[in-house]
Design an enzyme around this catalytic site. Structure first.
Site, short mmCIF file in Angstrom:
data_model
loop_
_atom_site.label_atom_id
_atom_site.label_comp_id
_atom_site.label_asym_id
_atom_site.label_seq_id
_atom_site.Cartn_x
_atom_site.Cartn_y
_atom_site.Cartn_z
N ASP A 80 33.05 35.82 21.77
CA ASP A 80 32.78 35.54 23.18
C ASP A 80 31.28 35.26 23.42
OD1 ASP A 80 33.97 35.24 25.64
OD2 ASP A 80 33.80 37.36 26.20
N THR A 240 34.52 43.99 32.69
CA THR A 240 33.91 45.06 33.49
C THR A 240 34.93 46.15 33.86
OG1 THR A 240 32.42 43.40 34.39
CG2 THR A 240 32.47 45.52 35.51
O1 G3H Z 1 33.83 36.98 28.72
C1 G3H Z 1 34.03 38.02 29.38
C2 G3H Z 1 34.57 37.94 30.71
O2 G3H Z 1 34.30 36.74 31.31
C3 G3H Z 1 34.49 39.18 31.50
O3 G3H Z 1 34.10 39.08 32.82
O4 G3H Z 1 33.32 41.43 33.10
O5 G3H Z 1 33.69 39.97 35.05
O6 G3H Z 1 35.62 40.80 33.75
P1 G3H Z 1 34.18 40.41 33.73
ZN ZN Z 2 32.89 35.55 30.08
#
Ligand code: G3H
Ligand code: ZN
Length: 295
Positions: A80, A240
């Site tokens: 990622d 998150t």
């Molecule tokens: O690549 C990770 C995600 O886009 C997570 O986003 O922390 O807002 O859920 P988030």
């Molecule tokens: Zn992301």
């Protein structure tokens, strides 16, 4: 065993989305796998540069490969938010199924140039690896945030356009696209996250013609998720919400076992908390337990 692309095409045909969840440790992985296998749905596991620095690229790849092969289960690993060609190379060599090259903060021309290099490098190492490109900046931290991150696209005029998406896909050769459509990394502290622009998702999908990934899922309303999937999102990233559940679970584990020092007796509360979050998200993304729409 189906490939990741087969899995995403199947999700598209069924009007559902594959859940993508980030991990830093075995407790979260255990929770995510438990939720997915209980519901019998495919999943993606993500490790950002920081998360994989902690776990180790080869170790993460070996873990996911063993889960997939031992249980014949559709679970895929994504590198990622990869920002450099050096990290792209390591992820491709380690055996990641997908690499997200994140040039989202760069001007369009530079983003196209670097993403194209990332695609060529990844596929020269492993022709079977999929590469995702990021178009538009949506903030960079999976945290509780006190305001919109500087430079993040939230106004309509700042969102990814269908024209940019078509050009980006054609010139870079990416397999999947992550646009900025009102989504934001992290969760705002006191107010709900911005709404998604569903009309824009639909336009971009039509112009791009490849699987699309919705980042920054935490804090998004159920209603927006359902509409975004219907408009063409095939993967949804959540981090998150998992981190928050993990922390609360660890705190409860310590509070409820004040004299305990065995980690495996403290972690179960974190596993249960993360599992509950993932289960709820997977049910929504896979339309489990909901009646089909009347349309
Ligand atoms: O690549 C990770 C995600 O886009 C997570 O986003 O922390 O807002 O859920 P988030
Ligand atoms: Zn992301």
């Amino acid at each position: 065993m189906k490939t990741l692309l087969d899995t995403l095409k199947e999700a598209e045909a069924n009007k559902v989305a594959v859940g993508h969840f980030n991990i830093s440790d075995l407790a979260a992985l255990k929770a995510i796998v438990a939720a997915a296998t209980e519901l019998r749905v495919p999943i993606m596991i993500g490790t950002s540069e920081g998360e994989r620095e902690f776990i180790g690229e080869y170790q993460a790849a070996a873990l996911i490969k063993s889960l997939r092969e031992e249980f014949d289960y559709p679970i895929f690993l994504n590198a990622d938010h990869t920002h450099s060609l050096e990290k792209v190379k390591i992820a491709a060599e380690a055996g990641y199924d997908e690499i997200l090259f994140d040039g989202g903060r760069l001007p369009l021309e530079e983003n196209i140039k670097q993403t194209k290099q990332a695609v060529e490098l990844s596929k020269s190492i492993n022709p079977a690896v999929y590469v995702e490109g990021e178009l538009g900046y949506i903030g960079s931290s999976s945290e509780i945030i006190s305001g919109i991150p500087e430079g993040a696209a939230v106004e309509t005029a700042q969102l990814t356009t269908a024209e940019e998406a078509a050009r980006f896909v054609k010139e870079t050769g990416v397999d999947f696209l992550a646009p900025a459509v009102g989504n934001l990394h992290g969760m705002l502290k006191d107010v709900p996250n911005p709404r998604l622009d569903i009309g824009r998702i639909r336009e971009i999908k039509e112009a791009a013609g490849i699987p699309m990934v919705l980042h920054g899922g935490s804090g998004t309303s159920d209603e927006d998720f359902v509409a975004a999937i219907d408009a063409g999102m095939n993967v949804i990233h959540i981090n998150t919400e998992i981190r928050l559940a993990w922390r609360k679970g660890i705190e409860a584990g310590l509070r409820n076992n004040p004299d305990e020092i065995a980690p495996y007796k403290i972690f179960p509360e974190a596993v249960a908390a993360v599992q509950a979050v993932v289960e709820a998200r997977l049910k929504l993304f896979n339309k489990i337990g909901t009646l089909p729409s009347a349309k």
